[in-house]
Design an enzyme around this catalytic site. Sequence first.
Site, PDB file in Angstrom:
ATOM      1  N   HIS A  39      -9.809  -7.553  -5.267  1.00 51.87           N
ATOM      2  CA  HIS A  39     -10.818  -6.951  -6.207  1.00 51.87           C
ATOM      3  C   HIS A  39     -11.898  -7.990  -6.383  1.00 51.87           C
ATOM      4  O   HIS A  39     -11.792  -8.999  -5.831  1.00 51.87           O
ATOM      5  CB  HIS A  39      -9.883  -6.436  -7.644  1.00 51.87           C
ATOM      6  CG  HIS A  39      -9.736  -7.785  -8.279  1.00 51.87           C
ATOM      7  ND1 HIS A  39      -9.536  -7.872  -9.504  1.00 51.87           N
ATOM      8  CD2 HIS A  39      -9.277  -9.205  -7.746  1.00 51.87           C
ATOM      9  CE1 HIS A  39      -9.114  -9.097 -10.028  1.00 51.87           C
ATOM     10  NE2 HIS A  39      -9.153  -9.954  -9.001  1.00 51.87           N
ATOM     11  N   HIS A  60     -14.832 -17.000 -15.096  1.00 56.31           N
ATOM     12  CA  HIS A  60     -14.140 -15.831 -15.637  1.00 56.31           C
ATOM     13  C   HIS A  60     -13.840 -15.958 -17.178  1.00 56.31           C
ATOM     14  O   HIS A  60     -13.206 -14.858 -17.785  1.00 56.31           O
ATOM     15  CB  HIS A  60     -12.953 -15.217 -15.022  1.00 56.31           C
ATOM     16  CG  HIS A  60     -13.149 -14.775 -13.461  1.00 56.31           C
ATOM     17  ND1 HIS A  60     -12.341 -14.603 -12.590  1.00 56.31           N
ATOM     18  CD2 HIS A  60     -14.670 -14.936 -12.843  1.00 56.31           C
ATOM     19  CE1 HIS A  60     -13.035 -14.438 -11.350  1.00 56.31           C
ATOM     20  NE2 HIS A  60     -14.275 -14.333 -11.629  1.00 56.31           N
ATOM     21  N   GLU A 100     -10.600 -10.738 -15.641  1.00 50.19           N
ATOM     22  CA  GLU A 100      -9.761 -10.053 -15.107  1.00 50.19           C
ATOM     23  C   GLU A 100      -8.291  -9.718 -15.823  1.00 50.19           C
ATOM     24  O   GLU A 100      -7.305  -9.331 -15.400  1.00 50.19           O
ATOM     25  CB  GLU A 100      -9.370 -10.798 -13.855  1.00 50.19           C
ATOM     26  CG  GLU A 100     -10.764 -11.181 -12.968  1.00 50.19           C
ATOM     27  CD  GLU A 100     -10.359 -11.863 -11.696  1.00 50.19           C
ATOM     28  OE1 GLU A 100      -9.092 -12.339 -11.354  1.00 50.19           O
ATOM     29  OE2 GLU A 100     -11.364 -11.576 -10.739  1.00 50.19           O
ATOM     30  N   GLU A 160      -8.208 -18.966 -11.884  1.00 53.50           N
ATOM     31  CA  GLU A 160      -7.181 -18.068 -11.590  1.00 53.50           C
ATOM     32  C   GLU A 160      -5.780 -18.646 -11.676  1.00 53.50           C
ATOM     33  O   GLU A 160      -5.437 -19.440 -10.636  1.00 53.50           O
ATOM     34  CB  GLU A 160      -7.217 -16.876 -10.696  1.00 53.50           C
ATOM     35  CG  GLU A 160      -8.517 -16.269 -10.893  1.00 53.50           C
ATOM     36  CD  GLU A 160      -8.707 -15.350  -9.558  1.00 53.50           C
ATOM     37  OE1 GLU A 160      -7.870 -14.960  -8.967  1.00 53.50           O
ATOM     38  OE2 GLU A 160      -9.998 -15.215  -9.158  1.00 53.50           O
ATOM     39  N   SER A 177     -18.096 -15.196  -9.294  1.00 49.99           N
ATOM     40  CA  SER A 177     -17.958 -16.733  -8.591  1.00 49.99           C
ATOM     41  C   SER A 177     -17.869 -16.081  -7.131  1.00 49.99           C
ATOM     42  O   SER A 177     -17.504 -16.279  -6.420  1.00 49.99           O
ATOM     43  CB  SER A 177     -16.691 -17.357  -8.989  1.00 49.99           C
ATOM     44  OG  SER A 177     -15.556 -16.450  -8.532  1.00 49.99           O
ATOM     45  N   LYS A 199      -4.473  -8.907  -4.303  1.00 47.23           N
ATOM     46  CA  LYS A 199      -4.782  -9.600  -5.726  1.00 47.23           C
ATOM     47  C   LYS A 199      -5.815  -8.806  -6.490  1.00 47.23           C
ATOM     48  O   LYS A 199      -6.873  -8.346  -6.271  1.00 47.23           O
ATOM     49  CB  LYS A 199      -5.614 -10.935  -5.364  1.00 47.23           C
ATOM     50  CG  LYS A 199      -6.320 -11.591  -6.335  1.00 47.23           C
ATOM     51  CD  LYS A 199      -6.622 -13.045  -5.828  1.00 47.23           C
ATOM     52  CE  LYS A 199      -8.182 -12.962  -6.136  1.00 47.23           C
ATOM     53  NZ  LYS A 199      -8.731 -14.410  -6.360  1.00 47.23           N
ATOM     54  N   LYS A 244     -12.878  -8.974   0.640  1.00 51.19           N
ATOM     55  CA  LYS A 244     -13.391  -8.489  -0.101  1.00 51.19           C
ATOM     56  C   LYS A 244     -14.616  -7.683   0.380  1.00 51.19           C
ATOM     57  O   LYS A 244     -15.373  -8.206   1.010  1.00 51.19           O
ATOM     58  CB  LYS A 244     -14.125  -9.205  -1.393  1.00 51.19           C
ATOM     59  CG  LYS A 244     -13.169 -10.177  -2.396  1.00 51.19           C
ATOM     60  CD  LYS A 244     -13.962 -11.437  -2.756  1.00 51.19           C
ATOM     61  CE  LYS A 244     -13.195 -11.766  -3.723  1.00 51.19           C
ATOM     62  NZ  LYS A 244     -13.658 -13.093  -4.363  1.00 51.19           N
ATOM     63  N   GLU A 286      -5.895 -20.573  -3.387  1.00 56.12           N
ATOM     64  CA  GLU A 286      -7.254 -20.082  -2.873  1.00 56.12           C
ATOM     65  C   GLU A 286      -8.225 -21.105  -3.305  1.00 56.12           C
ATOM     66  O   GLU A 286      -8.385 -21.695  -4.348  1.00 56.12           O
ATOM     67  CB  GLU A 286      -7.523 -18.489  -3.480  1.00 56.12           C
ATOM     68  CG  GLU A 286      -8.600 -18.013  -2.825  1.00 56.12           C
ATOM     69  CD  GLU A 286      -9.002 -16.651  -3.836  1.00 56.12           C
ATOM     70  OE1 GLU A 286      -7.696 -15.914  -4.332  1.00 56.12           O
ATOM     71  OE2 GLU A 286     -10.122 -16.299  -4.148  1.00 56.12           O
ATOM     72  N   ASP A 327      -6.247 -19.530  -7.832  1.00 57.60           N
ATOM     73  CA  ASP A 327      -7.627 -19.752  -7.126  1.00 57.60           C
ATOM     74  C   ASP A 327      -8.281 -20.935  -7.968  1.00 57.60           C
ATOM     75  O   ASP A 327      -8.725 -20.561  -9.116  1.00 57.60           O
ATOM     76  CB  ASP A 327      -8.266 -18.150  -7.382  1.00 57.60           C
ATOM     77  CG  ASP A 327      -9.601 -18.253  -6.701  1.00 57.60           C
ATOM     78  OD1 ASP A 327      -9.914 -19.160  -6.225  1.00 57.60           O
ATOM     79  OD2 ASP A 327     -10.219 -17.346  -6.618  1.00 57.60           O
ATOM     80  N   ASP A 341     -11.870 -17.805   0.422  1.00 59.06           N
ATOM     81  CA  ASP A 341     -12.432 -16.634  -0.195  1.00 59.06           C
ATOM     82  C   ASP A 341     -13.983 -17.292   0.107  1.00 59.06           C
ATOM     83  O   ASP A 341     -14.568 -16.564   1.255  1.00 59.06           O
ATOM     84  CB  ASP A 341     -12.075 -16.524  -1.488  1.00 59.06           C
ATOM     85  CG  ASP A 341     -13.067 -15.464  -2.419  1.00 59.06           C
ATOM     86  OD1 ASP A 341     -13.709 -14.892  -1.811  1.00 59.06           O
ATOM     87  OD2 ASP A 341     -12.768 -15.623  -3.721  1.00 59.06           O
TER      88      ASP A 341
HETATM   89  C1  2PG Z   1     -12.500 -14.668  -6.689  1.00 56.30           C
HETATM   90  C2  2PG Z   1     -12.821 -13.300  -7.282  1.00 56.30           C
HETATM   91  C3  2PG Z   1     -11.668 -12.407  -7.763  1.00 56.30           C
HETATM   92  P1  2PG Z   1     -15.246 -12.974  -8.167  1.00 56.30           P
HETATM   93  O1  2PG Z   1     -13.121 -15.662  -6.802  1.00 56.30           O
HETATM   94  O2  2PG Z   1     -11.372 -14.451  -5.863  1.00 56.30           O
HETATM   95  O3  2PG Z   1     -10.670 -12.741  -8.189  1.00 56.30           O
HETATM   96  O4  2PG Z   1     -13.729 -13.469  -8.173  1.00 56.30           O
HETATM   97  O5  2PG Z   1     -15.170 -11.379  -7.938  1.00 56.30           O
HETATM   98  O6  2PG Z   1     -16.093 -13.226  -9.615  1.00 56.30           O
HETATM   99  O7  2PG Z   1     -15.728 -13.609  -6.933  1.00 56.30           O
HETATM  100 MG    MG Z   2     -11.641 -16.392  -5.196  1.00 55.98          MG
END
Ligand code: 2PG
Ligand code: MG
Length: 425
Positions: A372, A162, A212, A171, A42, A395, A344, A292, A249, A319
């Site tokens: 992650h 996910h 995850e 999440e 995502s 996280k 990230k 989030e 999230d 994010d």
């Molecule tokens: C998120 C992440 C990690 P992705 O959205 O926060 O949990 O997902 O790595 O798929 O962006």
């Molecule tokens: Mg996110």
Amino acid sequence: MSKIKSIQAIQVLDSRGLPTVACRVSLDNNLTAGVMVPSGASTGAKEALELRDGETAFMGKGVQKAVDNINKVISPTLIGHNPLDQKKIDEHLISLDGTEDKSNIGANAVLAVSLAICRVAAKEVDKSLHSYFGYIYTDITGNILSPNLPMPMLNILNGGEHADNNIDIQEFMIIPKGAKDFKEAIRWSSEIYWNLKAILKERNLSTSVGDEGGFAPNLESNEEAIQLILESIQKSNLNAGEDITLALDCAASEFYKDGKYHLSGEGRSLNPGEFADYLEDLVENYPISSIEDGMDENDYSGWKILTEKIGSKCQLVGDDLFVTNKKIFKEGIEKGLGNAILIKFNQIGTITETIETINLANSNNYKSIISHRSGETEDTTISDLCVGLGAGQIKTGAPCRSDRVSKYNRLLWIEEECPDLELSK
Ligand code: 2PG
Ligand code: MG
């Protein structure tokens, strides 16, 4: 001082079984260190570009071009350099690529080199990786931080991109806030995870897991997911709200279309104001301490409404909104969006830029959560990053699956080796 002798990359597989970049750097004294980079599903639209081959191998998902860029383009330019010059090396990588989003060489190639050099440099100065991260933070920003052990946020129920279920929120996490140390935080989380599994089984709900490691059952609503988690907390003889709080999230960009938030699992569509009310109700009714991406990455007015409504009582994390990008984050801070940032390093591409973004958060009273990606490997660099920079929160998925527990296990060892480090509250 030792110099970089070789930089070598290959294609390896990540936790989804798709290729990712692995890179190894050796010094002329033969010290060697390597990393593997993660990959998101995502993803935020403004993330640095992850270079994929787009050819027949691996359904177009190969990363051979990124690997070749390391071996043939980056490597020759860095041989003989001082591995301790992290900032200079990262600036060199940025200018070698020459684009805003690292689409030329690929952020996956650039990040692999940036991180592998960090790792080998830590060995060169005989420091733990987390201490070395603290050192380069000060070197890059001029500021000093206190290291600590992060409070983990464990994703135990998966939806959205996910998982193959009908849950819209991506999440559902637990935060073992009341734990006295990291060990206890992990024990509680594991017990809750196993009790959740037992509850799902009892109700004939699926116990297969998402990307995850969290369970991914089909449920009536997002609220049902929260209630199942609350039951599992109770079954573990812990108190929701005191020992354990919850985090979501929403990854709301994934279900925002034409000005509305489409909760297809619940069969309704809400405008930004209504969706903010929906989230406010969840925060009022349940012990949720962090949300989030509660709004779409481009819905700034929605973010403003949400921040004004619940920003004083709930951590609101950007994010996809900020994509670990200093420039984008600065604009968000000026607009008053959210009060925390998800970090990230593959969203931006070098460790120096990651550190600069964390520094910006620190100087503006925003919290940082080191994260992650949904596609991971056994690489544990984020655990050390989190400790060394005293970020205070990590996280990294469920307390299950090696790609997720490798990070928690690394933190358990750091706790054992550094009894002076406290769990961040
Ligand atoms: C998120 C992440 C990690 P992705 O959205 O926060 O949990 O997902 O790595 O798929 O962006
Ligand atoms: Mg996110």
